[in-house]
Design an enzyme around this catalytic site. Structure first.
Site, PDB file in Angstrom:
ATOM      1  N   CYS A  39      -3.713   2.758  -5.272  1.00 52.56           N
ATOM      2  CA  CYS A  39      -2.772   2.292  -4.258  1.00 52.56           C
ATOM      3  C   CYS A  39      -2.105   0.980  -4.669  1.00 52.56           C
ATOM      4  CB  CYS A  39      -3.542   2.104  -2.946  1.00 52.56           C
ATOM      5  SG  CYS A  39      -2.556   1.517  -1.574  1.00 52.56           S
TER       6      CYS A  39
ATOM      7  N   HIS B 277      -2.374  -3.341  -3.542  1.00 53.94           N
ATOM      8  CA  HIS B 277      -3.763  -3.102  -3.105  1.00 53.94           C
ATOM      9  C   HIS B 277      -4.701  -3.012  -4.307  1.00 53.94           C
ATOM     10  CE1 HIS B 277      -6.674  -0.475  -0.478  1.00 53.94           C
ATOM     11  NE2 HIS B 277      -7.171  -1.651  -0.763  1.00 53.94           N
TER      12      HIS B 277
ATOM     13  N   HIS C 251       0.840  -1.196   0.000  1.00 54.02           N
ATOM     14  CA  HIS C 251       0.000   0.000   0.000  1.00 54.02           C
ATOM     15  C   HIS C 251       0.878   1.251   0.000  1.00 54.02           C
ATOM     16  CE1 HIS C 251      -3.738  -2.055   1.405  1.00 54.02           C
ATOM     17  NE2 HIS C 251      -2.866  -2.914   1.891  1.00 54.02           N
TER      18      HIS C 251
ATOM     19  N   TYR D 186      -1.991  -1.478   9.122  1.00 58.00           N
ATOM     20  CA  TYR D 186      -0.854  -2.117   8.431  1.00 58.00           C
ATOM     21  C   TYR D 186       0.071  -2.824   9.414  1.00 58.00           C
ATOM     22  CZ  TYR D 186      -2.221   1.544   5.076  1.00 58.00           C
ATOM     23  OH  TYR D 186      -2.931   2.389   4.245  1.00 58.00           O
TER      24      TYR D 186
ATOM     25  N   LYS E 100      -8.829   1.342  -6.768  1.00 60.70           N
ATOM     26  CA  LYS E 100      -7.755   2.009  -6.023  1.00 60.70           C
ATOM     27  C   LYS E 100      -6.507   2.162  -6.891  1.00 60.70           C
ATOM     28  CE  LYS E 100      -9.767   1.325  -1.818  1.00 60.70           C
ATOM     29  NZ  LYS E 100     -10.187   2.371  -0.911  1.00 60.70           N
TER      30      LYS E 100
HETATM   31 ZN   LIG Z   1      -3.909   0.621  -0.021  1.00 62.34          ZN
END
Ligand SMILES: [Zn+2]
Length: 151
Positions: free
Chosen positions: A129, A120, A13, A42, A127
């Site tokens: 990410c 991610h 991420h 995380y 996303k």
């Molecule tokens: Zn993420």
């Protein structure tokens, strides 16, 4: 209740913050606690200078991929956005070195193959990410077919 889990996946991420924001685990933990979570989502945070900080204990289930946190290790790179909050690959060389060293260590330790190392955006295509590309298109497709079975 904290759930224990056996690590099977590694998901990368970013914090979606601009390059000038030198934050780490404590800031992100504060944000996540403000959302009402029990801890940072995380397991690892990699600061701008490449320092790897431990977030949620590794054997506790994280909170970083909606609906798919079981057995999923979350690593967050600090950065990933420009000053207008647009996705930008602005990660430092030190972060990239730390990321792939950490991934390699975790793969060895928990016997995780390359197909279980994901971004991610592979779990949720809406996303951007983590912005950074971590594997080839062919590898990504192999991982995608595995994670679809998992979803
Ligand atoms: Zn993420």
């Amino acid at each position: 209740m904290t759930q224990q889990h056996q690590p099977m996946w590694i998901t990368v991420h970013c914090s979606a913050t601009p390059h000038s924001m030198d934050i780490g685990c404590s800031e992100i933990r504060r944000w996540h606690l403000q959302r009402g979570w029990q801890d940072i989502g995380y397991h690892y945070v990699i600061r701008r200078n490449g320092t790897i900080e431990q977030g949620r204990p590794l054997l506790q289930q994280g909170a970083h991929v909606t609906g798919n946190n079981k057995g999923n290790i979350g690593i967050c790179l600090v950065g990933g956005c420009d000053n207008k909050q647009k996705p930008q690959d602005n990660f430092t060389l030190a972060q990239r070195k730390s990321l792939f060293t950490l991934i390699e260590q975790l793969q060895q330790q928990y016997n995780i193959d390359d197909k279980h190392v994901t971004a991610h955006s592979q779990w949720n295509s809406s996303k951007a990410c983590p912005v950074i590309v971590i594997q080839s298109e062919a590898e990504r497709q192999e991982a995608n077919s595995l994670l679809r079975e998992n979803v």
